[in-house]
Design an enzyme around this catalytic site. Structure first.
Site, short mmCIF file in Angstrom:
data_model
loop_
_atom_site.label_atom_id
_atom_site.label_comp_id
_atom_site.label_asym_id
_atom_site.label_seq_id
_atom_site.Cartn_x
_atom_site.Cartn_y
_atom_site.Cartn_z
N SER A 254 0.89 -1.05 -0.09
CA SER A 254 0.14 0.09 0.20
C SER A 254 0.96 1.35 0.03
O SER A 254 1.99 1.15 0.47
CB SER A 254 -0.74 0.11 1.31
OG SER A 254 0.03 0.20 2.45
N LYS A 255 0.32 2.45 -0.45
CA LYS A 255 1.17 3.49 -0.94
C LYS A 255 1.47 4.14 0.47
O LYS A 255 2.19 5.04 0.61
CB LYS A 255 0.84 4.47 -1.85
CG LYS A 255 -0.67 5.07 -1.87
CD LYS A 255 -0.85 5.90 -2.69
CE LYS A 255 -2.27 6.54 -2.51
NZ LYS A 255 -2.71 6.91 -3.99
N ARG A 256 0.74 3.89 1.46
CA ARG A 256 0.98 4.44 2.99
C ARG A 256 2.23 3.94 3.28
O ARG A 256 2.97 4.44 4.33
CB ARG A 256 -0.31 4.20 3.87
CG ARG A 256 -1.28 5.34 3.81
CD ARG A 256 -2.42 4.89 4.85
NE ARG A 256 -2.93 3.54 4.61
CZ ARG A 256 -3.04 2.47 5.14
NH1 ARG A 256 -1.99 2.39 6.27
NH2 ARG A 256 -3.37 1.48 4.81
N LYS A 257 2.66 2.60 3.19
CA LYS A 257 3.86 2.07 3.61
C LYS A 257 4.96 1.80 2.56
O LYS A 257 6.26 1.46 3.20
CB LYS A 257 3.32 0.64 4.17
CG LYS A 257 2.53 0.85 5.26
CD LYS A 257 2.09 -0.31 6.21
CE LYS A 257 1.23 -0.20 7.30
NZ LYS A 257 0.62 -1.43 7.66
#
Ligand code: GLU
Length: 486
Positions: A254-257
């Site tokens: 995911s682009k948060r991580k």
């Protein structure tokens, strides 16, 4: 393989092109081409709320960068177009009608309020929420009346009440689902647009897709798709579900991580061939050598195309480890000739750099470069004055400002006396001799000089740096250091 081999990726254009898209493109394309078939790009944009116009172009651009261009797709041509789902809506509607006529789907006029109420009651009774088939029991007259009145409706699939649906996954073997757990899901929304399940099945059929190779997260949708193929009376494609790429904590990437945008990797100066190599190692590996040697870690797209089989895909989720990617990228950079690296660096250089100097710097920095985008960061001091530093940095561990001054002054004399062009073997001997004379460790003397020349205690090899700078510039930097110490 007797039949035609056609594979596709079907990304939704919802933002920056995703590493997962490249991952799927890699294996779909390799398998298709290995078997003399086609690789297709289809854009799944029926979810209008998330549509993003420029991202189709960016997906293509990223695939081109990686050398994974499809054979057919939007802007690429092909005989099975259009390749964008919103341009195919008439087809889905038509096919939904076919299912209604065959009794495999039905119109549902239930309002949102009624459905909410139904779900509330089911939850209160601790039942899993599901459509209660109210509209399946409508008489033909009631349906006709609703249509006359222009009541909005969705089309729902009529799921079988019992039995199991089984399909064979090329990676995971046989997978079965109990039909009674399947809901009469919506196929066509009230705005006439299809949901993913209807569109994907209709498109894969009409585009003559032979192998549906996609991420693991779609396994639970596959029974629904199989039932749809059966309802239409169409031949099933083969299915294979690749493992999901994961963050370091093993959650779905995911682009948060994690940076998930292919654009980002390109801008950072990851080489497309390193990217491909890295992605190919995610859940797959090359076969062992003929002599039984370990599978190679470094290999090309062509190798994947020659060797890819589903048997060697693992089912455990591979971690998208940027450290590993960076290592591989460094290896690829070192495999480039100086000339090739010079060319590849061009987009990462600011305007107005001295071309000759860049050529000289390339071999000096090559071993340390892990991303093309790092070049200026590591070599800025070779193109302009060194960064400002504190005079204390020049003082050796067991010395004083005086020691530093003396060492630097003497080193300056030694260097000044040397002829040009400079050759670093010569200085090294002379400076080692000087260190001995001064009663210093050679390493300490070199450190003082390093700080004077580069403004830092860590730098590429000092002698090579001095060679790049030339005598005049080196001496000027030594003078500036001496002035700091004064
Ligand atoms: N649109 C789906 C996605 O974004 C496609 C899934 C499939 O390949 O069937 O991944």
């Amino acid at each position: 393989m007797g039949e035609r081999v056609r594979l596709r990726i079907a990304p939704s254009p919802t933002g920056d092109p995703h590493v997962g898209t490249a991952y799927m493109a890699l294996f779909n394309r390799a398998f298709a081409h290995r078997h003399g078939g086609q690789f297709i790009l289809r854009i799944e944009d029926t979810d209008q709320t998330r549509y993003n116009e420029t991202s189709v172009g960016e997906i293509l651009e990223s695939l081109r960068w990686l050398g994974l261009l499809p054979d057919e797709g939007p802007g690429l041509g092909g005989e099975y177009g259009p390749y964008v789902q919103t341009q195919r809506s008439a087809l889905y509607k038509e096919q939904a009608e076919v299912l209604i006529e065959g009794g495999r789907a039905y119109r549902c006029f239930c309002t949102k309020e009624r459905l909410d109420e139904m779900r509330r009651e089911q939850t209160a009774r601790k039942e899993p929420t599901h459509y209660d088939r109210t509209c399946l029991r409508l008489s033909p007259e009631e349906i006709e009346r609703n249509l006359q009145e222009g009541k909005p409706y969705v089309v729902r699939i009529r799921m079988p009440d019992e039995g199991t649906t089984t399909f064979t996954d090329l990676i995971r073997g046989e997978i079965s689902f109990e039909n009674r757990v399947l809901d009469d899901a919506v196929l066509l929304k009230s705005d006439g647009l299809p949901v993913y399940h209807l569109a994907v099945v209709v498109d894969d059929h009409f585009m003559e897709i032979s192998h549906v190779v996609r991420a693991e997260e779609w396994i639970s949708s596959t029974p629904m798709h199989v039932l749809l193929y059966q309802a239409f009376g169409w031949e099933l494609p083969k299915f294979a579900h690749m493992p999901l790429l994961r963050n370091a904590d093993r959650s779905k990437i995911s682009k948060r991580k994690q940076n998930t945008s292919l654009k980002w990797y390109k801008e950072q100066g990851f080489l497309p061939e390193a990217m491909i190599n890295f992605l190919a190692l995610m859940g797959w590996s090359m076969p062992k050598g003929e002599d039984g040697s370990e599978p190679p870690e470094i290999f090309s797209y062509e190798d994947v195309e020659r060797e890819f089989t589903f048997e060697r895909v693992t089912t455990s989720g591979p971690v998208f480890d940027i450290v590993k990617l960076t290592n591989i990228n460094g290896k690829y950079i070192r495999m480039l000739s100086d000339e090739a690296l010079y060319e590849r660096l061009q987009p990462f250089l600011p305007g107005g750099l001295d071309e000759e100097r860049v050529r000289k710097v390339v071999p000096v920095i090559k071993d340390r470069l892990t991303r093309l985008g790092e070049f200026m960061e590591l070599t800025e001091f070779l193109f302009g004055p060194p960064p400002d530093y504190d005079a204390e940095l020049l003082v050796p561990k067991k010395g004083t400002r005086e020691t530093a001054k003396e060492a630097l002054g003497r080193a300056r004399q030694t260097l000044e006396g040397m002829r040009e062009p400079w050759a670093h073997e010569e200085w090294e001997n002379e400076l080692r001799g000087l260190a001995e004379e001064l009663g210093m460790k050679a390493g300490d003397l070199f450190m003082v000089l390093r700080v004077a020349v580069t403004g830092s205690k860590v730098s590429p090899p000092l002698f090579e740096v001095m060679e790049v700078l030339g005598k005049e510039e080196t001496l000027a930097r030594v003078d500036a250091a001496l002035a700091k110490l004064a």
